[in-house]
Design a protein around this motif. Structure first.
Motif, PDB file in Angstrom:
ATOM      1  N   HIS A   1       0.788  -1.071   0.015  1.00 41.05           N
ATOM      2  CA  HIS A   1      -0.002  -0.011   0.036  1.00 41.05           C
ATOM      3  C   HIS A   1       0.970   1.204  -0.085  1.00 41.05           C
ATOM      4  N   ILE A   2       0.290   2.299  -0.450  1.00 42.45           N
ATOM      5  CA  ILE A   2       1.104   3.697  -0.528  1.00 42.45           C
ATOM      6  C   ILE A   2       0.153   4.562   0.122  1.00 42.45           C
ATOM      7  N   LEU A   3       0.761   5.878   0.977  1.00 40.60           N
ATOM      8  CA  LEU A   3       0.035   6.809   1.409  1.00 40.60           C
ATOM      9  C   LEU A   3      -0.264   7.902   0.672  1.00 40.60           C
ATOM     10  N   MET A   4      -1.207   8.069   0.338  1.00 42.41           N
ATOM     11  CA  MET A   4      -1.542   9.422  -0.607  1.00 42.41           C
ATOM     12  C   MET A   4      -2.872  10.287  -0.047  1.00 42.41           C
ATOM     13  N   GLY A   5      -3.002  11.469  -0.603  1.00 42.60           N
ATOM     14  CA  GLY A   5      -4.168  12.405   0.056  1.00 42.60           C
ATOM     15  C   GLY A   5      -4.615  13.355  -1.157  1.00 42.60           C
ATOM     16  N   GLN A   6      -5.599  13.806  -0.999  1.00 40.16           N
ATOM     17  CA  GLN A   6      -6.245  14.606  -2.145  1.00 40.16           C
ATOM     18  C   GLN A   6      -5.878  16.385  -1.810  1.00 40.16           C
ATOM     19  N   ARG A   7      -5.232  16.558  -2.996  1.00 39.91           N
ATOM     20  CA  ARG A   7      -5.068  18.350  -3.084  1.00 39.91           C
ATOM     21  C   ARG A   7      -6.536  18.900  -2.827  1.00 39.91           C
TER      22      ARG A   7
ATOM     23  N   LEU B   1       6.477  15.261   5.505  1.00 41.95           N
ATOM     24  CA  LEU B   1       5.665  14.009   5.821  1.00 41.95           C
ATOM     25  C   LEU B   1       5.264  14.450   7.227  1.00 41.95           C
ATOM     26  N   TRP B   2       5.861  14.968   8.062  1.00 46.56           N
ATOM     27  CA  TRP B   2       5.125  15.439   9.626  1.00 46.56           C
ATOM     28  C   TRP B   2       4.036  16.278   9.372  1.00 46.56           C
ATOM     29  N   GLU B   3       4.386  17.522   8.449  1.00 42.80           N
ATOM     30  CA  GLU B   3       3.255  18.390   8.383  1.00 42.80           C
ATOM     31  C   GLU B   3       2.079  17.893   7.702  1.00 42.80           C
ATOM     32  N   GLU B   4       2.123  17.120   6.535  1.00 43.99           N
ATOM     33  CA  GLU B   4       0.874  16.593   5.799  1.00 43.99           C
ATOM     34  C   GLU B   4       0.249  15.315   6.161  1.00 43.99           C
ATOM     35  N   THR B   5       0.831  14.715   7.216  1.00 49.69           N
ATOM     36  CA  THR B   5       0.336  13.450   7.492  1.00 49.69           C
ATOM     37  C   THR B   5       0.335  13.132   9.102  1.00 49.69           C
TER      38      THR B   5
ATOM     39  N   SER C   1      -3.949  12.180  13.022  1.00 55.53           N
ATOM     40  CA  SER C   1      -4.497  13.411  13.855  1.00 55.53           C
ATOM     41  C   SER C   1      -3.694  14.648  13.854  1.00 55.53           C
ATOM     42  N   ALA C   2      -2.457  14.540  13.605  1.00 56.00           N
ATOM     43  CA  ALA C   2      -1.663  15.634  13.857  1.00 56.00           C
ATOM     44  C   ALA C   2      -1.172  16.354  12.472  1.00 56.00           C
ATOM     45  N   ALA C   3      -1.902  15.943  11.367  1.00 53.98           N
ATOM     46  CA  ALA C   3      -1.766  16.416  10.107  1.00 53.98           C
ATOM     47  C   ALA C   3      -2.341  17.729   9.668  1.00 53.98           C
ATOM     48  N   CYS C   4      -1.685  18.588   9.141  1.00 54.72           N
ATOM     49  CA  CYS C   4      -2.390  19.809   8.696  1.00 54.72           C
ATOM     50  C   CYS C   4      -3.369  19.446   7.617  1.00 54.72           C
ATOM     51  N   ASP C   5      -4.231  20.456   7.044  1.00 55.87           N
ATOM     52  CA  ASP C   5      -5.203  20.285   6.283  1.00 55.87           C
ATOM     53  C   ASP C   5      -4.926  20.380   4.697  1.00 55.87           C
ATOM     54  N   GLU C   6      -3.766  20.472   4.566  1.00 57.38           N
ATOM     55  CA  GLU C   6      -3.230  20.527   3.270  1.00 57.38           C
ATOM     56  C   GLU C   6      -3.834  19.402   2.119  1.00 57.38           C
ATOM     57  N   LEU C   7      -3.639  18.288   2.583  1.00 63.38           N
ATOM     58  CA  LEU C   7      -4.243  17.174   2.018  1.00 63.38           C
ATOM     59  C   LEU C   7      -5.710  16.614   2.806  1.00 63.38           C
ATOM     60  N   SER C   8      -6.451  16.115   1.970  1.00 59.57           N
ATOM     61  CA  SER C   8      -7.579  15.582   2.552  1.00 59.57           C
ATOM     62  C   SER C   8      -7.711  14.228   2.290  1.00 59.57           C
ATOM     63  N   HIS C   9      -8.605  13.336   2.830  1.00 54.36           N
ATOM     64  CA  HIS C   9      -8.699  11.756   2.366  1.00 54.36           C
ATOM     65  C   HIS C   9      -7.448  11.056   2.434  1.00 54.36           C
ATOM     66  N   LEU C  10      -6.596  11.327   3.589  1.00 53.06           N
ATOM     67  CA  LEU C  10      -5.211  10.733   3.694  1.00 53.06           C
ATOM     68  C   LEU C  10      -5.844   9.174   3.867  1.00 53.06           C
ATOM     69  N   GLN C  11      -4.899   8.385   3.081  1.00 57.11           N
ATOM     70  CA  GLN C  11      -5.293   6.914   3.126  1.00 57.11           C
ATOM     71  C   GLN C  11      -4.036   5.950   2.481  1.00 57.11           C
TER      72      GLN C  11
END
Length: 238
Positions: free
Chosen positions: A29-35, A94-98, A167-177
């Motif tokens: 699996h790979i970790l991705m989010g939506q801009r 990685l820390w800021e966005e996830t 839970s510590a991620a910023c809101d730059e990426l949504s739907h982190l999965q």
């Protein structure tokens, strides 16, 4: 009064992107989010965490450095001094966005800059020995933002925190999965991300950093698909 400086938003900025790979052998699996839909760069696209290098990144100490071969490849057709801030930027983004931490427990010896204060507060020091430089791409001309992006592959086993806690991620990426690698192309991806996915798929059985690295060089005249494959220096030589 002097005029405010004009920032060229199309200037090419150095950037680091992190491809976190989980269960690479059994069920990758790979970790991705939506801009966001209003993002100036790649709106609505599913992407890997990452972003531009900050000035302060050059001054952040790493508890462990990048693998030597990755440092060498990062220095080809580039300023060798960029290898360190690129690795630091990868950990920070990685820390800021996830909200995931690549690092080891330890106390900071100096007050961290603003962008690093929340990371430092977790009691970790950034590490880079698990990052593998696997791809480089320059955004083509004519885009609202242009980046010289270096892609780092990271085995999720190196993450120090809960892989499912964003839970510590910023809101730059949504739907982190965590997306099954085999199904990643079903999402709305940038073209270059699809190219990088092919490189990741070819490295599932290879834990070592690559001997040569693909470089998608989009300059103002033409696009070139190159390989960074220079001589590996003798790091033990005086």
């Amino acid at each position: 009064m002097t005029d405010s400086p004009i920032i060229d938003k199309t200037a090419i900025r150095n950037a680091a992107t992190v491809i976190v790979l989980r269960d690479r052998i059994s069920d990758p699996h790979i970790l991705m989010g939506q801009r966001g839909a209003k993002a100036a760069f790649m709106p609505n696209k599913f992407v890997f965490p990452g972003g531009a290098v900050d000035t302060a990144d050059a001054d952040i100490a790493l508890a462990t450095p990048l693998p030597h071969i990755c440092q060498a490849r990062l220095g080809e057709q580039s300023d060798p001094d960029l290898a360190h801030p690129l690795a630091v930027a990868a950990v920070r983004e990685l820390w800021e966005e996830t909200g995931l931490i690549l690092g080891q427990q330890g106390a900071w010896q100096a007050t961290p800059p603003a962008d690093w204060q929340t990371y430092a507060a977790t009691g970790h020091l950034p590490t880079a020995d698990a990052l593998q430089f696997v791809f480089r791409a320059i955004t083509p001309p004519g885009r609202p933002r242009r980046f010289d992006a270096r892609f780092f592959l990271l085995d999720a086993a190196a993450i120090a925190t809960d892989l499912d806690d964003f839970s510590a991620a910023c809101d730059e990426l949504s739907h982190l999965q965590w997306i099954p690698l085999a199904k990643a192309r079903e999402f709305d991806l940038p073209f270059i991300t699809e190219v990088v996915l092919a490189e990741v798929e070819g490295r599932l059985d290879t834990p070592e950093p690559p001997q040569n690295v693909p470089f998608f060089n989009n300059n103002d005249e033409a696009s070139h698909f190159l390989r960074l494959r220079g001589h590996v220096p003798d790091w033990n030589r005086d």
